[in-house]
Design an enzyme around this catalytic site. Structure first.
Site, mmCIF file in Angstrom:
data_model
loop_
_atom_site.group_PDB
_atom_site.id
_atom_site.type_symbol
_atom_site.label_atom_id
_atom_site.label_comp_id
_atom_site.label_asym_id
_atom_site.label_seq_id
_atom_site.Cartn_x
_atom_site.Cartn_y
_atom_site.Cartn_z
ATOM 1 C CG ASP A 1 -1.638 1.156 1.384
ATOM 2 O OD1 ASP A 1 -2.372 1.689 0.579
ATOM 3 O OD2 ASP A 1 -1.276 1.858 2.727
ATOM 4 C CG ASP B 1 -1.662 7.706 0.640
ATOM 5 O OD1 ASP B 1 -0.672 8.506 0.650
ATOM 6 O OD2 ASP B 1 -2.642 7.690 -0.057
HETATM 7 O O1 C5P Z 1 -2.454 4.557 -0.577
HETATM 8 P P1 C5P Z 1 -3.807 3.862 0.587
HETATM 9 O O2 C5P Z 1 -4.497 3.003 -0.231
HETATM 10 O O3 C5P Z 1 -3.237 4.128 1.807
HETATM 11 O O4 C5P Z 1 -4.628 5.431 0.218
HETATM 12 C C1 C5P Z 1 -5.868 5.828 0.680
HETATM 13 C C2 C5P Z 1 -5.799 6.584 1.968
HETATM 14 O O5 C5P Z 1 -5.849 8.130 1.693
HETATM 15 C C3 C5P Z 1 -6.863 6.160 2.871
HETATM 16 O O6 C5P Z 1 -6.343 5.600 3.844
HETATM 17 C C4 C5P Z 1 -7.364 7.613 3.542
HETATM 18 O O7 C5P Z 1 -7.369 7.814 4.748
HETATM 19 C C5 C5P Z 1 -6.869 8.724 2.610
HETATM 20 N N1 C5P Z 1 -7.839 9.799 2.085
HETATM 21 C C6 C5P Z 1 -7.520 10.973 2.230
HETATM 22 N N2 C5P Z 1 -8.347 11.804 1.429
HETATM 23 C C7 C5P Z 1 -9.512 11.552 0.673
HETATM 24 C C8 C5P Z 1 -9.592 10.041 0.455
HETATM 25 C C9 C5P Z 1 -8.592 9.293 1.214
HETATM 26 O O8 C5P Z 1 -6.575 11.389 2.795
HETATM 27 N N3 C5P Z 1 -10.241 12.199 0.197
HETATM 28 MG MG MG Z 2 -2.910 3.309 3.309
#
Ligand code: C5P
Ligand code: MG
Length: 313
Positions: free
Chosen positions: A62, A64
């Protein structure tokens, strides 16, 4: 439920031996951030993956809060979405709205009391509402490089060893992210680690002829539909069909399904970063991940494991 350690003398003896061996093979597993429910099992998986050697290995990670830091010097680090949201390409009004979405949906994302079925529709709403807001800002493609450069994005300490070692050993790395592909690619490009063995599945921006963001491409990936994303990308896993040993790196319960498209899997070692709400979620993470790393902002354990696996037999 938290599984109990074996209680008979014989079992506890072998568990003790496994604990000792595991820390000899991978000294980083003795770090205070490491939690392992079943050390004997981890020992066996590590041994099997080591026996297979680097040519049978692929890594699925993954992005983030897994490859990037959750916090640095006590301050939260941004996700791909946050990198865009915090930048000058977004108006103050829009920033407030995006912050409102984060305040509403992030607690749902990490709530250990809700099921994935309950969370999924909320995640779809969050991503769609956030993407609509980003699109409303008429973001220019050529601003992305500067947006990332000026951001507080931070890969975990030890990231260079991780990326460079995988490249050196020709081990494929799939970065499977519900973030924004264009942003994450730019983060690893600027860090000098976007090597040819790296492949990315993520949400990509769609720009019109004049380079303005007009939509997001393809099937949306959010935290809890990575299984569908994996199955849609069967070509990739078909190409890697001889890489039957997997190291999976995640920080969410949704990341556990990232390897669901892998063909004829032999061994999988699941390593989970537990960054936030540690006490409430520890039991759940220890049941789901083989190795849990609590508030560990480094790649130390992963790098130690790679060193052991890729060492000559
Ligand atoms: O790379 P990963 O799959 O972890 O990316 C998703 C992350 O991005 C989620 O864990 C979520 O907390 C974050 N997110 C965010 N803002 C959004 C949508 C998702 O920070 N609008
Ligand atoms: Mg993540």
């Amino acid at each position: 439920m938290h599984k109990k350690r074996p209680s008979s003398d014989g079992d506890s003896g072998s568990v003790k031996r496994a604990c000792k061996e595991i820390a000899v093979d991978v000294p980083e597993l003795a770090k205070s951030t490491v939690r392992i429910q079943d050390r004997k099992r981890v020992q066996e998986i590590l041994q099997s993956i080591h026996n297979g050697g680097p040519s049978k290995l692929q890594v699925i990670a993954d992005f983030d809060m897994t490859l990037t830091k959750f916090a640095h010097n006590g301050k939260r680090c941004p996700t791909c979405h946050n990198i865009m949201e915090n930048s000058t390409v977004i108006s103050e009004e829009c920033k407030k709205q995006l912050q409102g979405l984060l305040d509403k949906y992030y607690p749902i994302e990490i709530d250990p009391k809700r099921t994935i079925e309950e969370k999924t529709p909320e995640m779809v709403k969050w991503w769609n509402e956030a993407h609509d807001l980003l699109i409303s800002q008429k973001i220019q493609k050529d601003k992305l490089v500067l947006t990332v450069r000026e951001s507080d994005a931070r890969l975990r300490d030890g990231y260079r060893v991780f990326f460079d070692e995988l490249k050196k050993q020709s081990i494929p790395l799939l970065i499977f992210s519900a973030g924004i592909g264009d942003v994450l690619e730019e983060v690893i490009r600027q860090a000098g680690v976007f090597h040819p063995n790296v492949k990315v599945f993520s949400n990509y921006m769609d720009f019109d002829e004049s380079g303005i963001l007009q939509a997001f491409k393809g099937q949306l990936i959010h935290t809890y539909n990575k299984r569908e994303g994996a199955l849609l990308n069967s070509d990739h896993f078909q190409e890697l069909k001889n890489k039957r040993n997997i190291i999976l790196l995640g920080d969410s319960m949704g990341d556990l399904t990232m390897a669901d498209g892998v063909h004829s899997m032999e061994n999988i070692l699941k390593i989970g970063y537990l960054n936030d709400k540690v006490e409430e979620r520890e039991a759940q993470y220890m049941d789901a991940y083989d190795i849990v790393l609590e508030k560990d902002e480094t790649m130390d354990v992963v790098n130690g494991i790679l060193k052991y696996i890729t060492a000559k037999n």
